[in-house]
Design a protein around this motif. Structure first.
Motif, PDB file in Angstrom:
ATOM      1  N   ARG A 168      -8.151  47.973  69.716  1.00 31.57           N
ATOM      2  CA  ARG A 168      -7.744  47.251  68.510  1.00 31.57           C
ATOM      3  C   ARG A 168      -6.292  46.785  68.618  1.00 31.57           C
ATOM      4  N   SER A 169      -5.399  47.696  69.011  1.00 30.59           N
ATOM      5  CA  SER A 169      -3.965  47.373  69.032  1.00 30.59           C
ATOM      6  C   SER A 169      -3.635  46.331  70.097  1.00 30.59           C
TER       7      SER A 169
ATOM      8  N   SER B 294      -5.590  44.121  71.497  1.00 25.17           N
ATOM      9  CA  SER B 294      -6.180  42.820  71.168  1.00 25.17           C
ATOM     10  C   SER B 294      -5.383  42.129  70.080  1.00 25.17           C
ATOM     11  N   GLN B 295      -5.042  42.853  69.028  1.00 23.66           N
ATOM     12  CA  GLN B 295      -4.334  42.246  67.905  1.00 23.66           C
ATOM     13  C   GLN B 295      -2.928  41.800  68.283  1.00 23.66           C
TER      14      GLN B 295
ATOM     15  N   GLY C  35      -2.149  40.676  71.252  1.00 21.27           N
ATOM     16  CA  GLY C  35      -2.228  39.621  72.246  1.00 21.27           C
ATOM     17  C   GLY C  35      -2.203  40.075  73.685  1.00 21.27           C
TER      18      GLY C  35
ATOM     19  N   HIS D 175      -4.379  40.798  75.966  1.00 15.51           N
ATOM     20  CA  HIS D 175      -5.823  40.735  76.189  1.00 15.51           C
ATOM     21  C   HIS D 175      -6.235  41.244  77.564  1.00 15.51           C
TER      22      HIS D 175
ATOM     23  N   SER E 168     -13.034  43.550  65.329  1.00 16.68           N
ATOM     24  CA  SER E 168     -11.600  43.300  65.466  1.00 16.68           C
ATOM     25  C   SER E 168     -11.269  42.753  66.846  1.00 16.68           C
ATOM     26  N   VAL E 169     -11.867  43.361  67.886  1.00 17.75           N
ATOM     27  CA  VAL E 169     -11.589  42.929  69.256  1.00 17.75           C
ATOM     28  C   VAL E 169     -12.159  41.533  69.513  1.00 17.75           C
TER      29      VAL E 169
ATOM     30  N   ALA F  56     -10.097  38.932  67.673  1.00 19.00           N
ATOM     31  CA  ALA F  56      -8.774  38.764  68.272  1.00 19.00           C
ATOM     32  C   ALA F  56      -8.863  37.920  69.540  1.00 19.00           C
TER      33      ALA F  56
ATOM     34  N   ASN G 163      -9.748  34.258  68.480  1.00 18.37           N
ATOM     35  CA  ASN G 163      -8.578  33.589  67.906  1.00 18.37           C
ATOM     36  C   ASN G 163      -7.598  33.145  68.979  1.00 18.37           C
ATOM     37  N   ALA G 164      -7.590  33.885  70.096  1.00 18.78           N
ATOM     38  CA  ALA G 164      -6.709  33.525  71.207  1.00 18.78           C
ATOM     39  C   ALA G 164      -7.356  32.485  72.118  1.00 18.78           C
TER      40      ALA G 164
END
Length: 552
Positions: free
Chosen positions: A114-115, A117-118, A120, A122, A146-147, A150, A153-154
């Motif tokens: 989670r952390s 990915s959020q 960035g 990756h 969440s992953v 994230a 979105n990227a």
């Protein structure tokens, strides 16, 4: 960094770790740690911090014997959350997994995935995922969402889909399924990024035709909405007809989306029929959005009598029109030039308690401008100010275009100055083009150049119409070198000229004896700007229409 600052920083970090001396402060994915484990955890955290560049310190037999998954999770949790350093926490997980063969608990993987990915990171997140997959762990649905989001979105859609599909396969083997909201979120994001074909392909091949992911009504609604937004209504109906085969049933949102999609492509009669089907469905009933979508379709086609009849039908079913409904009708009457009916509908709107907004006033102003009552439109502009309603981009556009057509260029330029002072509005070329066209036709090149320069200073790039106005304006004055320079600039920016521009510029160049230049222009690929315009008609259309969206 001065030595005393570095020491002070170290003391603060050590103080943070010292808070771990209470077993209650340590989150655990197992039995609560005893006092010895608490102090050991504290030592591991301190070593991890002080040896962050090289974690070989964790390769000894002592750590191999005493470091277990629960203590490792506590270390990772503290470094990630309290120090906000997920990369260091990841390196600790990687080091202990490789050097100590430590099998980490699911909590460590969930937290880091989670952390990372959020924030960035990756590539690191994908390594964590590979470790986790190799250990046979299945992501929790909330972490998976969440992953996946994230990564999406990227712009890493392929990676997001890979994780989702592999987790769905693993879950199927263990008797767990990925909840639909995960792939629904991915589909929705693909649609928002205008990757409709990719979303539909994923929906067809990995959701409908596999045993890994399962659709629900929201899944179908997401795909249907995306297709309708790009005009793929017939394809949307194919999925609509297949819903029952997958145990999914359309709801009011499904019908609203399809009805709005039909109206947007002019198939209002078909939309009206679908509305009738909805009225007959058990457990479902149309709402104000359903009716407003069809009313908007009728208004768009100028069928105002049918729009009013449908509004009356809506009220007989106990459904009250909302502000959007009234605005659509007012706008429809205004476009038809029927200001009597528009004002009557405005009065009806106010009588039921809806105060006019900027869309209401813009529609009325547009209507008055269409009927040649520009001064009446300007009175409404002043009334907006007394009501503390800020005009939007289209309000400016309507009045500026109308003023320019009546050759009231100074007043139009005053409005442009007001627009320039608004930081909340991003100017568009269609607002400037009418004034620019007016000054060019009047031969006032000093003012025309000011406006063209002002557009660029505001970051408002010249569009096809802007270039056409400038080129034709120079041609009419016999300034062929300037016209060619603008034409060349147009091409260099990748802006394709229209047939009017090519035809008129070629004709003027031939009259000026510039045969080579005329031949060059004639060979330029062009695109018709407006099929209703002939080469002899040198007027340029401007966008002043107002489309009021209907939420579905």
């Amino acid at each position: 960094m001065p030595l005393w600052v570095q020491r002070a920083s170290n003391i603060l970090i050590i103080a943070r770790f010292h808070g771990l001396t209470s077993s209650k402060s340590i989150p655990s994915y197992g039995p609560g740690p005893g006092p010895e484990a608490v102090w050991f955890t504290k030592v591991v955290c301190l070593l991890c911090f002080h040896h962050s560049q090289s974690l070989d310190v964790f390769g000894s037999d002592y750590f191999r014997q005493n470091l277990d998954p629960h203590i490792a999770f506590t270390v990772i949790h503290h470094i990630n959350n309290n120090l906000n350093n997920p990369r260091l926490a990841f390196r600790f997980l990687q080091c202990t997994r490789i050097n100590l063969n430590l099998v980490h608990c699911i909590g460590s993987f969930n937290l880091l995935l989670r952390s990372l990915s959020q924030m960035g990171f990756h590539d690191s997140a994908m390594l964590v995922f590979k470790f986790m997959k190799a250990d046979g762990y299945l992501l929790e649905n909330s972490i998976l969402e969440s992953v996946v989001l994230a990564l999406a979105n990227a712009g890493k859609f392929e990676t997001a889909k890979e994780i989702l599909i592999s987790q769905a396969e693993l879950g199927r083997k263990e008797g767990r399924i990925v909840r639909p909201f995960v792939h629904n979120s991915l589909l929705s994001l693909l649609m928002k990024r205008s990757r409709v074909d990719e979303a539909v392909d994923f929906f067809k091949h990995h959701i409908l035709r596999s045993e890994r992911l399962f659709p629900d009504t929201c899944t179908f609604n997401t795909v249907i909405r995306g297709l309708c937004r790009v005009g793929g209504v017939d394809k949307a109906f194919e999925f609509f007809n297949d819903m029952g085969s997958f145990g999914c049933f359309p709801d009011t949102v499904t019908y609203n989306t399809l009805i709005n999609g039909l109206c947007s492509v002019g198939q209002v009669n078909r939309a009206r029929g679908l509305l009738g089907n909805l009225e007959l469905q058990d457990g479902l009933s149309p709402d104000v959005v359903t009716y407003t979508s069809v009313i908007a379709g009728y208004c768009k086609l100028g069928r105002m009598d049918e729009a009013i009849n449908l509004m009356d039908e809506m009220t007989t079913y106990g459904i009250s029109p909302n502000l959007v409904t009234f605005n659509i009708l007012i706008n429809g009457f205004g476009k038809m030039g029927d200001m009597f009916s528009a004002i009557k509908m405005y009065g009806r709107m106010c009588a039921v308690g809806y105060p006019p907004d900027v869309v209401t006033f813009t529609s009325l102003i547009d209507g008055y401008c269409r009927t040649g009552e520009l001064d009446q439109g300007l009175k409404l502009w002043d009334e907006m100010n007394t009501r503390n309603l800020s005009p939007n981009l289209y309000t400016f556009s309507v009045l500026i275009s109308a003023l320019s057509k009546e050759n009231r260029l100074n007043e139009a330029q005053d409005l442009l100055r007001q627009l320039k002072s608004r930081d909340d509005i991003v100017p568009q070329p269609f607002v400037y083009n009418p004034v620019l066209d007016g000054f060019c036709k009047a031969g006032n090149w000093s003012e025309a150049n000011v406006i063209a320069a002002e557009m660029e200073s505001k970051g408002c790039c010249h569009d096809k119409i802007t270039f056409t106005i400038l080129i034709l304006g120079h041609c009419m004055k016999g300034r062929m070198l300037e016209a060619m320079a603008i034409f060349d600039k147009m091409l260099s920016l990748g802006c394709v000229p229209d047939d009017i521009t090519v035809s008129c510029l070629t004709s003027c160049l031939l009259k000026a004896g510039m045969v080579k230049e005329a031949y060059k222009v004639r060979l330029t690929p062009s695109k018709n700007l407006n099929p209703d315009l002939s080469s002899s008609k040198q007027s340029v259309p401007f966008q002043t229409s107002l489309d009021i969206p209907v939420a579905v």
